[in-house]
Design an enzyme around this catalytic site. Structure first.
Site, PDB file in Angstrom:
ATOM      1  N   GLU A 159       3.033  -4.401  -8.236  1.00 44.43           N
ATOM      2  CA  GLU A 159       2.285  -3.756  -7.134  1.00 44.43           C
ATOM      3  C   GLU A 159       0.777  -3.853  -7.359  1.00 44.43           C
ATOM      4  OE1 GLU A 159       3.784  -2.256  -4.563  1.00 44.43           O
ATOM      5  OE2 GLU A 159       5.851  -2.096  -5.273  1.00 44.43           O
ATOM      6  N   ASN A 167       0.828  -1.205   0.000  1.00 46.91           N
ATOM      7  CA  ASN A 167       0.000   0.000   0.000  1.00 46.91           C
ATOM      8  C   ASN A 167       0.867   1.262   0.000  1.00 46.91           C
ATOM      9  OD1 ASN A 167      -2.792   0.729   0.055  1.00 46.91           O
ATOM     10  ND2 ASN A 167      -2.380   1.680   2.038  1.00 46.91           N
TER      11      ASN A 167
HETATM   12  C1  LIG Z   1       9.934  -5.452 -13.319  1.00 43.93           C
HETATM   13  C2  LIG Z   1       9.186  -6.099 -12.198  1.00 43.93           C
HETATM   14  C3  LIG Z   1       9.581  -5.920 -10.879  1.00 43.93           C
HETATM   15  C4  LIG Z   1       8.919  -6.558  -9.826  1.00 43.93           C
HETATM   16  N1  LIG Z   1       9.373  -6.407  -8.537  1.00 43.93           N
HETATM   17  C5  LIG Z   1       8.819  -7.169  -7.551  1.00 43.93           C
HETATM   18  C6  LIG Z   1       9.362  -7.144  -6.220  1.00 43.93           C
HETATM   19  O1  LIG Z   1      10.301  -6.399  -5.929  1.00 43.93           O
HETATM   20  N2  LIG Z   1       8.827  -7.986  -5.285  1.00 43.93           N
HETATM   21  C7  LIG Z   1       7.787  -8.839  -5.574  1.00 43.93           C
HETATM   22  O2  LIG Z   1       7.365  -9.566  -4.684  1.00 43.93           O
HETATM   23  N3  LIG Z   1       7.238  -8.858  -6.821  1.00 43.93           N
HETATM   24  C8  LIG Z   1       7.729  -8.055  -7.805  1.00 43.93           C
HETATM   25  N4  LIG Z   1       7.184  -8.097  -9.085  1.00 43.93           N
HETATM   26  C9  LIG Z   1       6.126  -9.050  -9.378  1.00 43.93           C
HETATM   27  C10 LIG Z   1       4.767  -8.420  -9.662  1.00 43.93           C
HETATM   28  O3  LIG Z   1       4.221  -7.909  -8.482  1.00 43.93           O
HETATM   29  C11 LIG Z   1       3.916  -9.489 -10.322  1.00 43.93           C
HETATM   30  O4  LIG Z   1       4.406  -9.656 -11.652  1.00 43.93           O
HETATM   31  C12 LIG Z   1       2.442  -9.126 -10.357  1.00 43.93           C
HETATM   32  O5  LIG Z   1       1.885  -9.189  -9.080  1.00 43.93           O
HETATM   33  C13 LIG Z   1       1.649 -10.050 -11.299  1.00 43.93           C
HETATM   34  O6  LIG Z   1       1.923 -11.379 -11.032  1.00 43.93           O
HETATM   35  P1  LIG Z   1       2.290 -12.379 -12.219  1.00 43.93           P
HETATM   36  O7  LIG Z   1       3.369 -11.762 -13.032  1.00 43.93           O
HETATM   37  O8  LIG Z   1       2.512 -13.704 -11.642  1.00 43.93           O
HETATM   38  O9  LIG Z   1       1.012 -12.382 -13.145  1.00 43.93           O
HETATM   39  P2  LIG Z   1      -0.312 -13.251 -12.898  1.00 43.93           P
HETATM   40  O10 LIG Z   1      -0.782 -13.095 -11.499  1.00 43.93           O
HETATM   41  O11 LIG Z   1      -0.107 -14.623 -13.429  1.00 43.93           O
HETATM   42  O12 LIG Z   1      -1.344 -12.475 -13.846  1.00 43.93           O
HETATM   43  C14 LIG Z   1      -1.379 -12.640 -15.266  1.00 43.93           C
HETATM   44  C15 LIG Z   1      -2.608 -11.902 -15.785  1.00 43.93           C
HETATM   45  O13 LIG Z   1      -3.789 -12.479 -15.225  1.00 43.93           O
HETATM   46  C16 LIG Z   1      -4.553 -11.471 -14.591  1.00 43.93           C
HETATM   47  N5  LIG Z   1      -5.285 -12.014 -13.453  1.00 43.93           N
HETATM   48  C17 LIG Z   1      -4.782 -12.704 -12.387  1.00 43.93           C
HETATM   49  N6  LIG Z   1      -5.761 -13.006 -11.532  1.00 43.93           N
HETATM   50  C18 LIG Z   1      -6.895 -12.489 -12.045  1.00 43.93           C
HETATM   51  C19 LIG Z   1      -8.261 -12.447 -11.634  1.00 43.93           C
HETATM   52  N7  LIG Z   1      -8.667 -12.990 -10.471  1.00 43.93           N
HETATM   53  N8  LIG Z   1      -9.159 -11.825 -12.417  1.00 43.93           N
HETATM   54  C20 LIG Z   1      -8.772 -11.255 -13.589  1.00 43.93           C
HETATM   55  N9  LIG Z   1      -7.509 -11.233 -14.038  1.00 43.93           N
HETATM   56  C21 LIG Z   1      -6.585 -11.846 -13.277  1.00 43.93           C
HETATM   57  C22 LIG Z   1      -3.541 -10.431 -14.166  1.00 43.93           C
HETATM   58  O14 LIG Z   1      -4.152  -9.185 -13.901  1.00 43.93           O
HETATM   59  C23 LIG Z   1      -2.628 -10.434 -15.373  1.00 43.93           C
HETATM   60  O15 LIG Z   1      -3.189  -9.654 -16.387  1.00 43.93           O
HETATM   61  C24 LIG Z   1       7.816  -7.402 -10.128  1.00 43.93           C
HETATM   62  C25 LIG Z   1       7.389  -7.547 -11.449  1.00 43.93           C
HETATM   63  C26 LIG Z   1       8.047  -6.916 -12.480  1.00 43.93           C
HETATM   64  C27 LIG Z   1       7.582  -7.107 -13.891  1.00 43.93           C
END
Ligand SMILES: Cc1cc2nc3c(=O)[nH]c(=O)nc-3n(C[C@H](O)[C@H](O)[C@H](O)COP(=O)(O)OP(=O)(O)OC[C@H]3O[C@@H](n4cnc5c(N)ncnc54)[C@H](O)[C@@H]3O)c2cc1C
Length: 394
Positions: A373, A250
């Site tokens: 985030e 947050n």
């Molecule tokens: C450059 C970068 C830096 C980052 N830094 C950090 C960090 O420092 N620490 C950390 O912990 N994480 C970090 N992250 C991770 C980031 O928070 C995640 O990538 C993000 O939360 C999405 O998770 P995912 O990539 O697994 O996508 P997924 O959760 O697999 O999502 C894929 C797609 O499905 C959609 N989706 C998922 N669930 C639903 C639902 N219920 N309804 C509709 N749509 C849905 C999503 O919105 C997205 O469009 C970073 C990511 C990037 C790219």
């Protein structure tokens, strides 16, 4: 104001005159960070982006300016207001989202986790050094199979006598391989807990994720924790359940509401300048109605997003900011910033696809900002739940 006095025409960037809503101290913070970005970031950031690096010394330089954990109070943190912290994020991200991400992860994720949920001993050990940028922190929540749904995380910490033994993999972790300390969230027999893991602990390793086309001036890593043995007092004693990491997110999301406006402002300013000087059909392209429509729409969204950031900042400082307000701001400002960046890119024509101009760098960066985030979809669902009372996550 007397009737016959002429009203000053609006500025082409601060069209709504929002400067007048800032205090002297807030403007000072903004100018200081803007100067730092002008001198230290802008001359080099295209090369950093191209090479996929962020120089280590940026951490201590940000620390000297008091920008790491700047809205935390005590332990060598300046205790700045939410608005001042937001303005700093805005100016950092006007330079590059990677630089702002560094400050966000350090201050709002890693330091905030210790500040909000840690013991006095943990705070004294880590916060002053992290505020100075001498120690770097990262925040490990996301896993390869659990991003939007961190509740399902597989990382597990089991009890072994008085120790904890931690196993798991964390993915997409900003600052991971340059961190001195990782805040790692893991399941236990008692639910999700947070752990302060020094990077030198045997069994902890971090490798960089390559081939990123976004947020390249930022280190992103995979963390592997293999039988990482930690003493009892490595646990953050006050963090219980998912509320622990969500409170940190947050804080960082609040900074993004402002930061996205910084990236958008740079794109708008660049496009405006280009439109006034680039000649086609014997006139500046800014003289064509189609270009003016793009610029006018960019200006309007930039102004609305800036107002929103400031309003939410004042609410934060008054203690009235609900997490769903933060979702409102993050969803709108990042989505609109990305639209502004894409529109700006079209105005630059062929020049829009090179690193000679900042626009495509910001555009690509904002794709990550839209996803991390909390994705735009997740923030939509948070708002949907808030207004209907019905959760639509599963
Ligand atoms: C450059 C970068 C830096 C980052 N830094 C950090 C960090 O420092 N620490 C950390 O912990 N994480 C970090 N992250 C991770 C980031 O928070 C995640 O990538 C993000 O939360 C999405 O998770 P995912 O990539 O697994 O996508 P997924 O959760 O697999 O999502 C894929 C797609 O499905 C959609 N989706 C998922 N669930 C639903 C639902 N219920 N309804 C509709 N749509 C849905 C999503 O919105 C997205 O469009 C970073 C990511 C990037 C790219």
């Amino acid at each position: 104001m007397k009737m016959h006095e002429k009203i000053a025409p609006p500025d082409a960037v601060d069209f709504l005159g929002l400067d007048a809503l800032l205090s002297h101290e807030e403007r000072l913070v903004r100018e200081t960070v803007r100067d730092f970005v002008r001198q230290r970031v802008l001359p080099h950031v295209a090369d950093w982006f191209e090479q996929g690096i962020l120089p280590r010394e940026i951490a201590t330089e940000l620390g000297k300016l008091g920008l790491l954990g700047m809205h935390l109070d005590g332990y060598e943190c300046p205790g700045a207001s939410g608005v001042a912290y937001g303005l700093a994020c805005l100016e950092l991200e006007a330079g590059d989202s990677g630089v702002r991400s560094f400050a966000s992860v350090q201050g709002s994720l890693a330091m905030f986790a210790i500040y909000r949920w840690g013991s006095e001993a943990q705070k004294h050990e880590w916060l002053p050094q992290m505020a100075r940028g001498q120690k770097i922190g990262c925040f490990g929540l996301t896993e390869p199979d659990f991003g939007s749904n961190p509740a399902g995380m597989r990382a597990f910490a089991r009890r072994d006598g008085n120790d904890w033994v931690l196993n798991g993999t964390k993915m997409w972790i900003t600052n991971g391989s340059i961190a001195d300390v990782a805040i790692v969230w893991a399941n236990t027999d008692d639910g999700i807990r947070g752990f302060v893991v020094p990077a030198v602990t045997p069994g902890f390793s971090a490798t960089n994720i390559h081939k990123k086309l976004s947020l390249r001036a930022s280190i992103t890593s995979e963390l592997v924790l293999q039988d990482v043995r930690l003493p009892d007092d490595a646990q953050l004693p006050l963090a219980k359940g998912l509320a622990g990491p969500l409170a940190c997110l947050n804080e960082a999301r609040f900074g993004i509401i402002w930061g996205a406006i910084g990236a958008a402002r740079t794109c708008y300013e660049t496009a405006l300048e280009y439109a006034k000087t680039r000649m086609q059909f014997d006139r500046p392209i800014g003289g064509f109605q189609l270009t003016q429509e793009k610029l006018a729409n960019m200006l309007i969204e930039l102004g609305k997003g800036s107002l929103l950031a400031l309003h939410l900042g004042r609410m934060k400082d008054e203690g009235r900011l609900h997490p769903s307000h933060v979702s409102f701001g993050k969803l709108n400002n990042v989505r609109e910033a990305l639209k502004i960046a894409r529109e700006a890119r079209t105005i630059l024509g062929g020049n829009g696809v090179t690193l000679e101009y900042p626009v495509i760098r910001h555009m690509n960066n904002l794709e990550s900002v839209l996803t991390y985030e909390g994705t735009s979809e997740v923030h939509t669902l948070i708002l949907g739940q808030q207004i209907t009372g019905l959760a639509a996550f599963t």
